[in-house]
Design an enzyme around this catalytic site. Structure first.
Site: not given
Length: 478
Positions: A20, A96, A127, A176, A252, A300-301, A308
């Site tokens: 992606y 780093d 810092t 429902h 900090q 769908s295969s 789908n």
């Protein structure tokens, strides 16, 4: 067996950097490790310029406009060579932020005609978290405002446009899972667009906080080095100059509460979008939407007839992954032992993944919606099979008449329950029942003319509450 890790380039471990990549690529400019180092360099450069431009440290030579521009050009030129050099320096420093400091010191010599006199003002009184918190605030702000929000707003606008288009298309509601009072497809989509719009607005209103106050938030090194300076004002001007909100009270680390707030709001947007995906998936399964546009792909295969609803299913999965990360980010980042622990350092490196999965879900949902055509005939057919939903308006009219003293209107609920519960009725059944009630002629004719398709109340008008555009500005349409 060939080790796939030895391939050049090596395959991506995660889906976002592999399958992606094209969808989430814009986030790389904001939330990758390289973006973090570029933003650290930006903050270090701006701090050096701020100190010299305001004469904060007596005797320090100022940077000319040309020299300032030259330093700032390092950000525009930050490329794979700079990334590689920083990696080499970090391999030596095993730190780093210190690597970024040394990188900038080199550039003072290489790019500013030997301005090594300013070397000790690089990272002055800072810092690492003074640099990191500001860098992350700028990174997250950029990712949210320049990438995520525009995509989210576009999706909200897309849902809103569908709601307006289908504002008057009758739909059998399901409460429902059972047939319920009819509505319109547009009104139901408008509910979701309204909810998404509200969360987009909250994300758009987010504050991005920052601090620059030293090792434990006391300005100890600042005051010791240059005691006569109003360091709080210097800090505030610098942080606000970066376009951030100044946080005057920290340990900090900057407390990250603002991050928790942003991630919670994005997670809530994700949850509403998840609701949209499951609802649209259900409408597709009921035949209310057909997936016909842009569907040249294999559904769908083995079953040629199938298309789908994979866009919505993919969106659901990515929303769930995104929320798992956003939730842990929001809950973990607000806590740090005493004046600082390092859990936030590893945790914040997952922000890109969290937003990436959300962005991917937004993309999938938008593509899925773009491939839908409403099928009003299917919705109308379902309504015509469920005349029992008109038991509600009939008994409601009877209640109103009973309150006015009209004879023969007692026990309307029970009488309609006996007629409709547990069985299907036809239009003829309902009309015959209504004509036996002894209603005033005007009320009788109104109920006899009513059908499940026309019993939608104010649903079409309710869509007009949506904002004029899906921009997140909250303005109502006229």
């Amino acid at each position: 067996m060939v080790s796939l890790a030895d391939l050049t380039p090596p395959p991506a471990l995660g889906a976002l950097d592999g399958r992606y990549r094209s969808v989430v690529a814009p986030l790389v400019d904001h939330l990758s490790e390289a973006a973090l180092n570029r933003q650290r360099l930006h903050v270090e450069i701006e701090w050096l310029i701020h100190l010299t431009a305001h004469g904060v440290v007596p005797g320090a030579g100022a940077l000319s406009d040309t020299e300032q521009d030259e330093l700032r050009s390092l950000i525009d030129e930050f490329d794979e060579t700079a990334v590689a050099e920083l990696a080499t320096i970090e391999a030596e420093t095993v730190h780093d932020v210190k690597a970024v400091e040394y990188f900038l010191r080199r550039r003072l010599v290489d790019r500013l005609d030997g301005r090594s006199d300013l070397a000790e003002l690089v990272h002055f009184a800072c810092t690492s978290e003074d640099i990191n918190n500001l860098s992350y605030a700028l990174m997250v702000r950029g990712a949210v405002t320049e990438v995520w929000l525009p995509r989210a707003r576009a999706l909200v606008a897309q849902v809103g446009a569908m709601a307006r288009e289908l504002a008057s298309t009758p739909l059998l509601a399901h409460t429902h899972g059972q047939p319920a009072t009819p509505t319109t497809m547009g009104k139901e989509l408008a509910v979701l667009a309204w909810r998404l719009e509200r969360q987009v607005r909250r994300v758009g209103d987010a504050d991005y906080l920052g601090k620059l106050n030293g090792a434990t938030g006391t300005y100890g090194a600042h005051v010791a080095a240059v005691p006569g300076v109003d360091w709080q004002q210097v800090s505030r001007q610098f942080v606000e100059g970066l376009g951030l909100t100044w946080n005057p009270l920290t340990t900090q680390i900057e407390s990250h509460d603002w991050q928790a707030e942003v991630y919670a709001d994005i997670a809530r947007f994700n949850r509403v979008l998840h609701n949209l995906c499951t609802d649209v998936w259900s409408y597709i399964s009921l035949g209310y939407f057909a997936q016909v546009r842009g569907q040249g792909t294999v559904g769908s295969s083995t079953m040629p007839h199938k298309v789908n609803p994979i866009r919505f299913e993919n969106a659901e999965a990515n929303l769930e992954v995104s929320n798992a990360l956003l939730d842990v980010l929001a809950s973990t980042l607000v806590t740090s032992r005493l004046q600082r622990d390092l859990t936030d350092s590893s945790m914040q490196r997952n922000v890109g993944t969290a937003l990436g999965h959300s962005l991917l879900a937004v993309d999938n949902a938008g593509r899925g919606l773009a491939g839908l055509d409403a099928v009003p005939e299917a919705m109308a057919a379902d309504l015509d099979r469920n005349w029992e939903v008109l038991a509600e308006p009939v008994q409601s009219v009877m209640r109103a008449l009973a309150a006015r003293g009209v004879e023969g209107m007692s026990n309307p609920y029970e009488r309609l329950k006996e007629l409709t519960r547990g069985r299907r009725i036809t239009g003829d059944d309902l009309r015959a029942f209504v004509r036996r009630l002894g209603l005033p002629p005007e009320e009788e004719e109104r109920l006899v003319a009513l059908t499940p398709v026309t019993y939608v109340g104010l649903a079409p008008q309710l869509v007009e509450h949506l904002p004029t555009r899906g921009t997140g500005d909250g303005s109502a349409s006229s």
